[in-house]
Design a protein around this motif. Structure first.
Motif, mmCIF file in Angstrom:
data_model
loop_
_atom_site.group_PDB
_atom_site.id
_atom_site.type_symbol
_atom_site.label_atom_id
_atom_site.label_comp_id
_atom_site.label_asym_id
_atom_site.label_seq_id
_atom_site.Cartn_x
_atom_site.Cartn_y
_atom_site.Cartn_z
ATOM 1 N N LEU A 164 30.558 44.188 -1.019
ATOM 2 C CA LEU A 164 31.822 44.715 -0.511
ATOM 3 C C LEU A 164 32.409 43.810 0.567
ATOM 4 C CD1 LEU A 164 31.218 48.542 -0.488
ATOM 5 C CD2 LEU A 164 32.719 47.207 -1.952
ATOM 6 N N GLN A 165 32.679 42.592 0.170
ATOM 7 C CA GLN A 165 33.216 41.633 1.135
ATOM 8 C C GLN A 165 34.558 42.093 1.705
ATOM 9 O OE1 GLN A 165 31.599 39.144 2.333
ATOM 10 N NE2 GLN A 165 29.863 39.460 0.970
ATOM 11 N N GLU A 166 35.371 42.684 0.831
ATOM 12 C CA GLU A 166 36.700 43.143 1.283
ATOM 13 C C GLU A 166 36.575 44.064 2.479
ATOM 14 O OE1 GLU A 166 37.564 42.152 -2.989
ATOM 15 O OE2 GLU A 166 35.858 42.702 -1.741
ATOM 16 N N GLY A 167 35.623 44.985 2.386
ATOM 17 C CA GLY A 167 35.415 45.939 3.465
ATOM 18 C C GLY A 167 35.184 45.244 4.788
ATOM 19 N N PHE A 168 34.468 44.116 4.747
ATOM 20 C CA PHE A 168 34.174 43.388 5.989
ATOM 21 C C PHE A 168 35.463 42.841 6.593
ATOM 22 C CE2 PHE A 168 29.989 41.849 3.863
ATOM 23 C CZ PHE A 168 29.703 43.149 3.543
ATOM 24 N N ARG A 169 36.310 42.346 5.705
ATOM 25 C CA ARG A 169 37.526 41.715 6.199
ATOM 26 C C ARG A 169 38.514 42.739 6.745
ATOM 27 N NH1 ARG A 169 37.467 38.197 1.695
ATOM 28 N NH2 ARG A 169 39.161 39.340 0.704
ATOM 29 N N ILE A 170 38.561 43.914 6.074
ATOM 30 C CA ILE A 170 39.576 44.879 6.448
ATOM 31 C C ILE A 170 39.396 45.359 7.887
ATOM 32 C CG2 ILE A 170 40.422 47.218 5.980
ATOM 33 C CD1 ILE A 170 39.848 46.559 2.994
ATOM 34 N N GLU A 171 38.201 45.711 8.241
ATOM 35 C CA GLU A 171 37.995 46.249 9.587
ATOM 36 C C GLU A 171 36.819 45.567 10.278
ATOM 37 O OE1 GLU A 171 37.613 50.455 9.157
ATOM 38 O OE2 GLU A 171 39.549 50.600 8.170
ATOM 39 N N PRO A 172 37.044 44.361 10.738
ATOM 40 C CA PRO A 172 35.931 43.695 11.422
ATOM 41 C C PRO A 172 35.699 44.357 12.772
ATOM 42 C CG PRO A 172 37.922 42.336 11.489
ATOM 43 C CD PRO A 172 38.290 43.614 10.807
ATOM 44 N N ASP A 181 31.383 50.081 6.702
ATOM 45 C CA ASP A 181 31.815 51.323 7.350
ATOM 46 C C ASP A 181 33.302 51.230 7.696
ATOM 47 O OD1 ASP A 181 29.204 52.030 7.128
ATOM 48 O OD2 ASP A 181 28.742 51.978 9.278
ATOM 49 N N PHE A 182 33.998 52.354 7.535
ATOM 50 C CA PHE A 182 35.451 52.314 7.784
ATOM 51 C C PHE A 182 35.856 53.382 8.796
ATOM 52 C CE2 PHE A 182 34.584 54.844 4.009
ATOM 53 C CZ PHE A 182 35.279 56.013 4.254
ATOM 54 N N ALA A 183 36.993 53.142 9.445
ATOM 55 C CA ALA A 183 37.423 53.983 10.571
ATOM 56 C C ALA A 183 37.970 55.319 10.085
ATOM 57 C CB ALA A 183 38.491 53.259 11.372
ATOM 58 N N TRP A 206 43.458 55.293 8.069
ATOM 59 C CA TRP A 206 44.361 55.538 6.958
ATOM 60 C C TRP A 206 43.795 56.537 5.948
ATOM 61 C CZ3 TRP A 206 45.021 51.681 2.369
ATOM 62 C CH2 TRP A 206 45.932 52.209 1.451
ATOM 63 N N HIS A 207 42.529 56.333 5.541
ATOM 64 C CA HIS A 207 42.030 57.060 4.366
ATOM 65 C C HIS A 207 41.842 58.553 4.581
ATOM 66 C CE1 HIS A 207 41.414 52.943 3.282
ATOM 67 N NE2 HIS A 207 40.542 52.786 4.250
ATOM 68 N N ILE A 208 41.511 58.933 5.828
ATOM 69 C CA ILE A 208 41.156 60.332 6.078
ATOM 70 C C ILE A 208 42.332 61.277 5.826
ATOM 71 C CG2 ILE A 208 41.650 60.261 8.578
ATOM 72 C CD1 ILE A 208 38.674 62.083 6.917
ATOM 73 N N GLU A 209 43.559 60.759 5.996
ATOM 74 C CA GLU A 209 44.709 61.664 5.834
ATOM 75 C C GLU A 209 44.764 62.279 4.440
ATOM 76 O OE1 GLU A 209 47.579 58.320 6.398
ATOM 77 O OE2 GLU A 209 48.660 59.233 4.730
ATOM 78 N N CYS A 210 44.457 61.473 3.417
ATOM 79 C CA CYS A 210 44.591 61.999 2.052
ATOM 80 C C CYS A 210 43.495 63.010 1.732
ATOM 81 C CB CYS A 210 44.625 60.862 1.033
ATOM 82 S SG CYS A 210 46.193 59.956 1.101
ATOM 83 N N SER A 211 42.283 62.794 2.274
ATOM 84 C CA SER A 211 41.242 63.818 2.114
ATOM 85 C C SER A 211 41.693 65.118 2.771
ATOM 86 C CB SER A 211 39.928 63.352 2.755
ATOM 87 O OG SER A 211 39.327 62.346 1.972
ATOM 88 N N ALA A 212 42.212 65.011 3.988
ATOM 89 C CA ALA A 212 42.618 66.209 4.741
ATOM 90 C C ALA A 212 43.756 66.941 4.038
ATOM 91 C CB ALA A 212 43.036 65.816 6.162
ATOM 92 N N MET A 213 44.743 66.193 3.557
ATOM 93 C CA MET A 213 45.908 66.833 2.928
ATOM 94 C C MET A 213 45.532 67.476 1.596
ATOM 95 S SD MET A 213 48.589 63.832 3.696
ATOM 96 C CE MET A 213 49.172 63.440 5.337
ATOM 97 N N ASN A 214 44.629 66.835 0.856
ATOM 98 C CA ASN A 214 44.149 67.436 -0.383
ATOM 99 C C ASN A 214 43.478 68.770 -0.111
ATOM 100 O OD1 ASN A 214 44.178 66.089 -3.140
ATOM 101 N ND2 ASN A 214 43.881 64.348 -1.797
ATOM 102 N N ILE A 215 42.514 68.736 0.819
ATOM 103 C CA ILE A 215 41.730 69.937 1.104
ATOM 104 C C ILE A 215 42.638 71.032 1.668
ATOM 105 C CG2 ILE A 215 39.900 70.843 2.599
ATOM 106 C CD1 ILE A 215 38.516 68.019 2.166
ATOM 107 N N LEU A 231 45.360 50.928 -5.111
ATOM 108 C CA LEU A 231 44.777 51.887 -4.170
ATOM 109 C C LEU A 231 43.344 52.278 -4.525
ATOM 110 C CD1 LEU A 231 47.768 54.332 -3.488
ATOM 111 C CD2 LEU A 231 47.008 52.387 -2.120
ATOM 112 N N ILE A 232 42.863 51.812 -5.687
ATOM 113 C CA ILE A 232 41.513 52.220 -6.127
ATOM 114 C C ILE A 232 40.484 51.859 -5.062
ATOM 115 C CG2 ILE A 232 39.693 51.819 -7.836
ATOM 116 C CD1 ILE A 232 41.901 51.371 -9.928
ATOM 117 N N PHE A 233 40.600 50.635 -4.575
ATOM 118 C CA PHE A 233 39.693 50.201 -3.512
ATOM 119 C C PHE A 233 40.475 49.543 -2.393
ATOM 120 C CE2 PHE A 233 36.870 47.517 -1.169
ATOM 121 C CZ PHE A 233 35.760 48.329 -1.021
ATOM 122 N N PRO A 234 40.225 49.872 -1.137
ATOM 123 C CA PRO A 234 39.215 50.852 -0.702
ATOM 124 C C PRO A 234 39.731 52.293 -0.607
ATOM 125 C CG PRO A 234 40.133 49.733 1.206
ATOM 126 C CD PRO A 234 40.821 49.166 -0.001
#
Ligand SMILES: [Zn+2]
Length: 469
Positions: A164-172, A181-183, A206-215, A231-234
């Motif tokens: 998951l190299q992308e993950g490293f770059r997105i949030e160093p 790990d993501f924020a 960013w990502h938590i909003e969509c989980s919260a709004m879905n639930i 949007l598939i990843f991440p």
């Protein structure tokens, strides 16, 4: 037979069976509101608009949620560049997008949540994730989701944690326990919008909003989650991890649908690429149904090529469909009963082919082909002398099925409605002139109309006119 939908999660077509009979819970990731929206944004929302319309046609009650991301790094950055308040900037572009929804003829989502109004739900879910050891708090108030805690992480995108190299770059952030790990929550920085939380003032990742709004708005498990393939990843991978870790229920989403992207050459249309056409600029030149036709002419999972040729193709296709709604010739003699029966049967056949195509993972190009076949049958019947009454049933079918796509075909539509009585009046006068052998004057009317884009045609059954494409 049930509708078959391609599920990104399982990588195959599956029979569509929602959690609750007859009800579809559908969530679509909406725009981040920091600048003028372009056709890439319009295409994505239009894809799910068409899918929703078809599900409703098939008798489902669709509960449709689309979010506005109004708290985000891009908004904060842009507001800083412009010397504006980030929340005011977001509000401005939400209003613009609301106008686009109307101008593009999109059905209104039933709920359009905004991050800034969902903070209590976001905080509740982040707290739950910390309690269950799926998340940890750093000194200073940042909260991260701990990816290795969720062993099936990567199941949507097919990525393994190791690469998951992308993950490293997105949030160093060197303080993270694992590079992927993501924020979930970001501690407040000066000049940024922030809200109180158990970990101090801050704002959501960013990502938590969509989980919260879905639930919050649809429940812990939903039927359809849509968005662009980018949007598939991440983003969606993280949404699954957060939601399933929080609720303990899987799958979070029964059917993951991802639309192909709008392409200019071999690059996706994007703000960052500088190759975009804004929705406003497109609508200055074309009616909204031209864009809708472009979307329909390509399967939603395929990339959609945007160029002059595909726009012209869409315009021509729209004109061809509308041609099917032209009235009978004024002095049409009428067809015999067997021929009318045949036409009505062809209309039923078109409906069957349309449904079969749409049931097969919303295959709009094949469904459109069924409509073009019906148009050809209607035109043949009209040319053979069918009356308006004899065309009515087939035309009603055409109108209804095009309406399922969200297209407007009726002469009452914006294209011809206002001018029709005037053109008819002119043609009446022209006919009288011809009867009196005043050919030059009669031709002047025909040529004048041609210059205005109205094509006049004299047929054995009388004179007809149509707008030239
Ligand atoms: Zn989202």
């Amino acid at each position: 037979m049930a509708i078959q939908v391609y599920n990104t999660l399982t990588r195959r077509k599956e029979p569509f069976q929602p959690l609750e009979d007859g009800v579809v819970r559908m969530y679509v990731c909406g725009p981040t509101v920091y600048d003028k929206a372009h056709l890439g944004h319009a295409m994505s929302v239009m894809v799910y608009d068409i899918i929703r319309r078809y599900l409703e046609y098939r008798g489902y009650t669709v509960r449709h949620v689309m979010n506005y991301t109004d708290v985000d790094d891009k908004i904060i950055r842009r507001a800083r560049e412009l010397g504006e308040d980030p929340m005011a900037l977001a509000e401005h572009y939400i209003e613009e997008f609301e106008r686009h929804i109307r101008e593009l003829g999109l059905l209104q989502p039933h709920v359009k949540p905004r991050v800034s109004q969902e903070i209590p739900w976001i905080v509740r879910i982040v707290e739950g994730l910390i309690e269950k050891n799926f998340a940890y708090v750093l000194e200073g108030g940042d909260v991260y989701f701990h990816v290795p805690q969720k062993p099936d992480y990567g199941k949507l995108s097919g990525r393994r944690l190791e690469d998951l190299q992308e993950g490293f770059r997105i949030e160093p952030d060197p303080r993270k326990k694992h590079p992927a790990d993501f924020a979930l929550w970001k501690a407040a920085k000066p000049g940024e919008p922030s809200w109180d939380s158990p970990w101090g003032p801050g704002r959501p990742g960013w990502h938590i909003e969509c989980s919260a709004m879905n639930i919050h708005h649809l429940g812990e498990q939903i039927d359809i989650h849509g968005g662009g393939q980018d949007l598939i990843f991440p983003h969606h991978e993280n949404e699954i991890a957060q939601s399933e870790a929080y609720t303990g229920k899987a799958p979070f989403v029964r059917y993951w649908l991802h639309n192909g992207l709008l392409m200019v050459g071999d690059t996706k249309m994007a703000k960052s690429e500088g190759n975009f056409v804004t929705i406003d600029d497109f609508l200055k030149e074309h009616e909204a149904d031209v864009l809708r036709m472009m979307v329909l002419q390509s399967h939603y999972r395929r990339p959609l090529l945007f160029n002059e040729a595909t726009v012209h193709q869409a315009e021509a296709a729209l004109e061809r469909l509308r041609g099917g709604m032209r009235p009978a010739f004024p002095q049409a003699p009428g067809l015999d009963a067997a021929r009318v029966h045949e036409l009505n049967h062809q209309a039923e056949e078109a409906r069957r082919a349309f449904e079969e195509a749409m049931d097969d993972d919303f295959n709009t190009p094949a469904a459109l082909a069924a409509l073009f076949t019906l148009v050809r049958h209607i035109n043949q019947a009209r040319d053979a002398g069918a009356t308006d009454a004899q065309l009515r049933k087939a035309q009603a079918t055409l109108l209804e099925l095009a309406g399922v796509f969200g297209l407007t075909l009726t002469p009452e539509g914006p294209a011809t409605g206002d001018i029709a009585p005037f053109v008819d009046l002119l043609l009446e006068v022209r006919q009288e002139l011809r009867r009196q052998k005043m050919w030059a004057l009669a031709d002047r009317i025909r040529d004048g109309l041609a210059r205005l884009g109205i094509q006049v045609e004299d047929t054995p059954h009388g004179t007809v006119w149509r707008r030239k494409s």
